[in-house]
Design a protein around this motif. Structure first.
Motif, mmCIF file in Angstrom:
data_model
loop_
_atom_site.group_PDB
_atom_site.id
_atom_site.type_symbol
_atom_site.label_atom_id
_atom_site.label_comp_id
_atom_site.label_asym_id
_atom_site.label_seq_id
_atom_site.Cartn_x
_atom_site.Cartn_y
_atom_site.Cartn_z
ATOM 1 N N LEU A 150 -5.946 -7.676 2.682
ATOM 2 C CA LEU A 150 -6.405 -8.996 3.188
ATOM 3 C C LEU A 150 -6.607 -9.940 1.856
ATOM 4 N N PHE A 151 -5.953 -10.833 1.735
ATOM 5 C CA PHE A 151 -6.239 -11.795 0.434
ATOM 6 C C PHE A 151 -7.402 -12.895 0.858
ATOM 7 N N GLU A 152 -8.398 -12.749 -0.032
ATOM 8 C CA GLU A 152 -9.666 -13.818 0.254
ATOM 9 C C GLU A 152 -9.233 -15.004 -0.480
ATOM 10 N N PRO A 153 -9.788 -16.053 0.301
ATOM 11 C CA PRO A 153 -9.648 -17.321 -0.630
ATOM 12 C C PRO A 153 -10.100 -17.362 -2.058
ATOM 13 N N ASP A 154 -11.330 -16.680 -2.424
ATOM 14 C CA ASP A 154 -11.711 -16.524 -3.563
ATOM 15 C C ASP A 154 -10.967 -15.775 -4.718
ATOM 16 N N GLY A 155 -9.995 -15.309 -4.240
ATOM 17 C CA GLY A 155 -9.225 -14.553 -5.130
ATOM 18 C C GLY A 155 -9.195 -12.820 -4.936
ATOM 19 N N ARG A 156 -10.223 -12.586 -4.436
ATOM 20 C CA ARG A 156 -10.491 -10.986 -4.058
ATOM 21 C C ARG A 156 -9.320 -10.688 -3.231
ATOM 22 N N LEU A 157 -9.175 -9.262 -3.171
ATOM 23 C CA LEU A 157 -8.302 -8.475 -2.356
ATOM 24 C C LEU A 157 -8.971 -7.221 -1.628
ATOM 25 N N LEU A 158 -8.867 -7.389 -0.244
ATOM 26 C CA LEU A 158 -9.618 -6.308 0.361
ATOM 27 C C LEU A 158 -8.695 -5.168 0.826
ATOM 28 N N ILE A 159 -9.117 -4.149 0.769
ATOM 29 C CA ILE A 159 -8.166 -3.027 0.886
ATOM 30 C C ILE A 159 -8.844 -1.902 1.620
ATOM 31 N N SER A 160 -8.342 -1.672 3.124
ATOM 32 C CA SER A 160 -8.793 -0.739 3.979
ATOM 33 C C SER A 160 -8.265 0.607 3.685
ATOM 34 N N THR A 207 -12.546 -3.849 -10.646
ATOM 35 C CA THR A 207 -13.186 -2.796 -10.040
ATOM 36 C C THR A 207 -13.335 -2.783 -8.444
ATOM 37 N N LEU A 208 -13.433 -1.516 -7.873
ATOM 38 C CA LEU A 208 -13.529 -1.500 -6.358
ATOM 39 C C LEU A 208 -15.100 -1.672 -6.202
ATOM 40 N N ALA A 209 -15.363 -2.382 -4.946
ATOM 41 C CA ALA A 209 -16.725 -2.341 -4.432
ATOM 42 C C ALA A 209 -16.622 -2.137 -2.899
ATOM 43 N N ARG A 210 -17.461 -1.147 -2.469
ATOM 44 C CA ARG A 210 -17.416 -0.763 -0.975
ATOM 45 C C ARG A 210 -18.201 -1.882 -0.259
ATOM 46 N N ILE A 211 -17.363 -2.355 0.619
ATOM 47 C CA ILE A 211 -17.973 -3.354 1.700
ATOM 48 C C ILE A 211 -18.129 -2.968 2.889
ATOM 49 N N ALA A 212 -17.591 -1.661 3.423
ATOM 50 C CA ALA A 212 -17.830 -1.293 4.629
ATOM 51 C C ALA A 212 -17.501 0.405 4.629
ATOM 52 N N GLY A 213 -18.103 1.025 5.356
ATOM 53 C CA GLY A 213 -18.073 2.546 5.708
ATOM 54 C C GLY A 213 -18.987 3.388 4.737
ATOM 55 N N CYS A 231 0.899 -1.063 0.058
ATOM 56 C CA CYS A 231 0.114 0.089 -0.010
ATOM 57 C C CYS A 231 0.903 1.161 -0.116
ATOM 58 N N GLU A 232 0.796 1.899 -1.163
ATOM 59 C CA GLU A 232 1.693 3.366 -1.334
ATOM 60 C C GLU A 232 0.483 4.336 -0.758
ATOM 61 N N ASN A 233 0.437 4.555 0.612
ATOM 62 C CA ASN A 233 -0.818 5.597 0.928
ATOM 63 C C ASN A 233 -0.461 7.073 0.472
ATOM 64 N N ASP A 234 0.703 7.415 0.385
ATOM 65 C CA ASP A 234 0.635 8.991 -0.128
ATOM 66 C C ASP A 234 0.774 8.836 -1.615
ATOM 67 N N GLY A 235 0.960 7.628 -2.220
ATOM 68 C CA GLY A 235 0.945 7.449 -3.812
ATOM 69 C C GLY A 235 -0.493 7.270 -4.184
ATOM 70 N N ASN A 236 -1.486 6.995 -3.168
ATOM 71 C CA ASN A 236 -2.878 6.523 -3.399
ATOM 72 C C ASN A 236 -2.980 5.402 -4.447
ATOM 73 N N ARG A 237 -2.012 4.338 -4.112
ATOM 74 C CA ARG A 237 -2.188 3.180 -4.908
ATOM 75 C C ARG A 237 -1.714 1.657 -4.149
ATOM 76 N N VAL A 238 -2.183 0.705 -4.910
ATOM 77 C CA VAL A 238 -1.737 -0.732 -4.383
ATOM 78 C C VAL A 238 -0.819 -1.299 -5.373
ATOM 79 N N SER A 295 -13.495 -3.950 -2.001
ATOM 80 C CA SER A 295 -13.304 -5.325 -2.588
ATOM 81 C C SER A 295 -12.751 -5.201 -3.983
ATOM 82 N N LEU A 296 -11.552 -5.547 -4.317
ATOM 83 C CA LEU A 296 -11.111 -5.420 -5.603
ATOM 84 C C LEU A 296 -11.273 -6.997 -6.211
#
Length: 733
Positions: A341-351, A366-372, A303-310, A360-361
């Motif tokens: 967090l890497f999910e078993p189904d291949g998705r990547l969760l990003i806080s 594409t990103l899907a918001r799952i919390a917040g 996570c490059e938080n100051d670069g706004n990217r993963v 959820s990536l």
């Protein structure tokens, strides 16, 4: 009719009342209904006659009307039981999936853990008051890991310890003795000093702990065996010095990976090796909220938080952008990524602490918001108004409330029905000279209005900003520098002014703002010529007490929080570290203690009786950390007494109270107090008051960080600890 007449609300107001009050209200009103002898005509005049008749026959009607509790605008019980996408998060970082399918989200600064159930509803899992699993807060929470024994391990950076939650909810320390000073390791992990920040757990149960910045030395990577034995891995290279470890991860082959902050480097220590090897560098500058995890293929993702990217990093150091700036178009919403967090189904969760969301990536990139919470405009009748760390508020000429929503870096406006975003939306700094709707903020705090001009402290950007009635936003004072102490009779130009951490703001009778700066223990104000001058407090790195009876600029303040002007032009200051309310005379000539006692007397008195308030007058009352402050037209002063339950959170935000023995303070709950012009002190809310008497209740008062009187005479309480704005009916306090 009753609600409209006496509370200025409607059925939606009634629906927001706490369950205990609703039942009592229904019970009392049902008894009154039994006295109605004929069907009312439902005309306004007929209802007035009927109510007057009932009040004469049933005293409970009068009592019920006078004791109706507050409308709750926000997230009662931190949104417990609601859909996670409709509830605000505060600084989401660590992510962990449990065996039952629940997702744990660690909120860093506040030290909470939230749980998102498989059905998408959110509750509070770890919190000192509202935790359903454990009653605790881990301030500075950065990493969460699941051990082979089913326990949850996490970093409590606020107390320099690594802790675990057993399956039965028991919390214990597994590493760290609370001392951050570098010293030789003890025989066991719990006897050793350290500065933990990053964590991983190997399959055999061994903990790997990465230290945060250790000035003058290189941070260590420590291992803790299941039996508690501790050792240090080979020392890092000279480039680690003064940097700190952001993340640590253990690969399946036993290799240990480390990501360092600032001039970030990704390093690897292979089994049996005596030195670390740098695999990649040149990442966007990383703050301590950065993150690195190993993907299913064993390659690190950063996570490059100051670069706004993963980005994914190959063993050859090559980087591939997975999300955010420079990545797939469907990931542009990513703000400041802080956990993976890497999910078993291949998705990547990003806080994402910039958007206060968890994404959820998926395979479609594409990103899907799952919390917040993501809504920018909401109806108050849907029961889902969301606020996130309210910092300051005021009212415009149309009696609409404007509030700074620090957790989502926005300004919101509430007209009684709809809460809409009028400025901000993502962390950063932008927008000066243009419409406020396009501006960006970083943790806005104090806010007030002079007419329809909005003044707000953009505290993370160290600026005082101004929104004109036409919606144009500008910087009135400040720049990227911070912690600037002012000197008496030496005003500075607005562009040269440096703000440390502005907390609260009040508008003087001429329409200009004064504000508290807790980093330098001073009160600053804007002059008519645009320059900034010292109003009160000699300032410096340490607080202290002194100066009563003399000029305000020569007085000593300790972590001043709330500020408020009285009807006569006097300025009241919540001098939190000194446990007092200070008052500057209307002509600005002198400062005095208006209410409260000596710090030591206060702590001793509340240690003897944590539920006590001291005497009933302003000379003898105890104030445990006064925070929010306001004054009504009659000269009554209202103060939010923060107590000690949330003290570590307050200290983390303000960087104050360093001299207080936190572990030894009595556990004092938050309260709201009223100081009448004759000096009488009463408790309105919290233990000993009429409202919110139980701090552990779902609607318990947690952190009354801001107060105001609205145009209808209601007392408005901003509760930054519960993400609530509370309204006490006029005449009820």
């Amino acid at each position: 009719y009753v609600l409209n007449q006496f509370v200025k609300g409607d059925q939606a107001t009634f629906d927001k009342l706490p369950a205990s009050e609703v039942e009592r209200l229904r019970r009392d009103l049902d008894a009154a209904r039994g006295l109605i002898g004929q069907t009312p005509d439902y005309s306004p005049a007929g209802l007035v006659r009927l109510t007057d008749d009932l009040r004469a026959k049933a005293p409970a009607v009068d009592q019920t009307l006078s004791e109706i509790k507050a409308l709750l605008l926000g997230q009662a019980n931190l949104g417990g039981g609601r859909q996670a996408t409709g509830v605000p998060l505060a600084d989401p970082r660590a992510l962990l999936r449990l065996a039952d399918g629940s997702l744990l989200i660690g909120e860093g600064v506040v030290g909470r853990i939230r749980r998102v159930a498989p059905d998408g509803t959110i509750t509070t899992w770890l919190d000192s008051i509202q935790g359903e699993k454990a009653k605790a807060n881990w301030y500075g929470l950065n990493d969460l890991r699941l051990g082979a024994d089913g326990a949850i391990y996490g970093v409590d950076a606020g107390t320099a310890r690594v802790r675990k939650i057993a399956q039965d909810g028991t919390v214990s320390v597994v590493a760290g003795n609370g001392d951050e000073a570098r010293a030789p390791l003890g025989a066991r992990a719990t006897e050793s000093s350290m500065k933990p920040w990053a964590l991983d757990v190997a399959p055999d149960g061994t903990l790997y702990i990465g230290e945060t910045r250790v000035y003058g030395q290189a941070p260590r990577v420590l291992t803790v065996a299941p039996d508690g034995a501790i050792r240090a891995l080979p020392e890092g290279p000279a480039s680690w010095r003064d940097r700190g470890i952001v993340s640590v991860a253990v690969a399946a082959d036993g290799a240990v990976w480390v990501l360092t902050r600032d001039l970030a480097g990704l390093w690897r220590l292979t089994p049996g090796a005596a030195a670390w090897t740098e695999v990649a560098s040149g990442f966007a500058p990383l703050s301590k909220e950065g993150c690195m995890r190993l993907g299913p293929d064993g390659l690190p993702v950063v996570c490059e938080n100051d670069g706004n990217r993963v980005v994914r990093v190959g063993l050859d150091g090559q980087k591939t952008v997975l999300a955010g700036q420079g990545g797939p178009a469907g990931t542009a919403e990513l703000g400041k990524p802080s956990g993976l967090l890497f999910e078993p189904d291949g998705r990547l969760l990003i806080s994402d602490y910039g958007a206060n969301a968890v994404w959820s990536l998926g395979p479609d990139q594409t990103l899907a918001r799952i919390a917040g919470q993501a809504k920018t405009s909401q109806s108050s009748t849907d029961g889902a108004i969301a606020v996130n760390a309210p910092g300051g508020l005021g009212f415009d000429s149309r009696k609409r409330m404007v509030v700074s929503d620090g957790g989502s870096h926005t300004l919101r406006r509430f007209d009684g029905q709809t809460l809409e975003t009028i400025a901000g939306g993502s962390i950063g700094f932008a927008g000066d000279g243009g419409p406020a709707s396009a501006a960006r903020f970083d943790m806005p705090t104090g806010l007030d209005l002079g007419g329809d001009t909005i003044w707000v402290l953009d505290s993370g950007n160290h600026r005082l900003r101004k929104i004109a009635p036409d919606g144009t936003i500008t910087t009135a004072a400040g720049h990227d520098g911070e912690q600037g102490r002012l000197e008496a009779a030496k005003p500075v130009a607005p562009a040269a002014y440096t703000m440390g951490r502005g907390m609260d703001l009040a508008i003087d009778p001429t329409g200009l703002p004064a504000w508290s700066d807790v980093y330098v223990h001073q009160i600053h104000r804007l002059r008519a010529d645009g320059q900034v001058e010292l109003f009160a407090g000699v300032g410096g790195q340490a607080g202290g007490f002194g100066g009563d009876g003399g000029p305000p600029a020569a007085a000593r303040l300790d972590t001043p929080l709330g500020v408020a002007y009285g009807p006569d032009g006097a300025l009241y200051i919540a001098d939190a570290g000194n446990m007092r309310i200070r008052r500057i005379a209307p002509d600005g000539s002198t400062i005095e203690t208006y209410c409260g006692q000596d710090k030591i007397q206060t702590m001793m008195g509340l240690a003897a009786d944590p539920t006590g308030a001291g005497g009933s007058d302003r000379q003898t009352a105890f104030l445990m950390l006064p925070g929010g402050l306001c004054v009504d037209a009659a000269g009554n002063v209202y103060v939010g007494e923060l107590g000690t339950v949330s003290l570590p959170l307050i200290a983390g935000i303000t960087k104050g109270f360093d001299d207080l023995p936190i572990d030894q303070l009595p556990k004092v709950a938050a309260r709201v107090r009223k100081i009448a012009p004759d000096g009488t002190v009463t408790t309105i809310a919290g233990p000993g008051g009429k409202f919110f008497t139980d701090p552990a209740a779902a609607d318990g008062l947690l952190l009354p960080s801001g107060l105001a009187i609205d145009p209808t005479g209601r007392l408005v309480i901003m509760d930054a600890g519960a993400n609530l704005i509370r309204f006490l009916p006029a005449g009820s306090f």
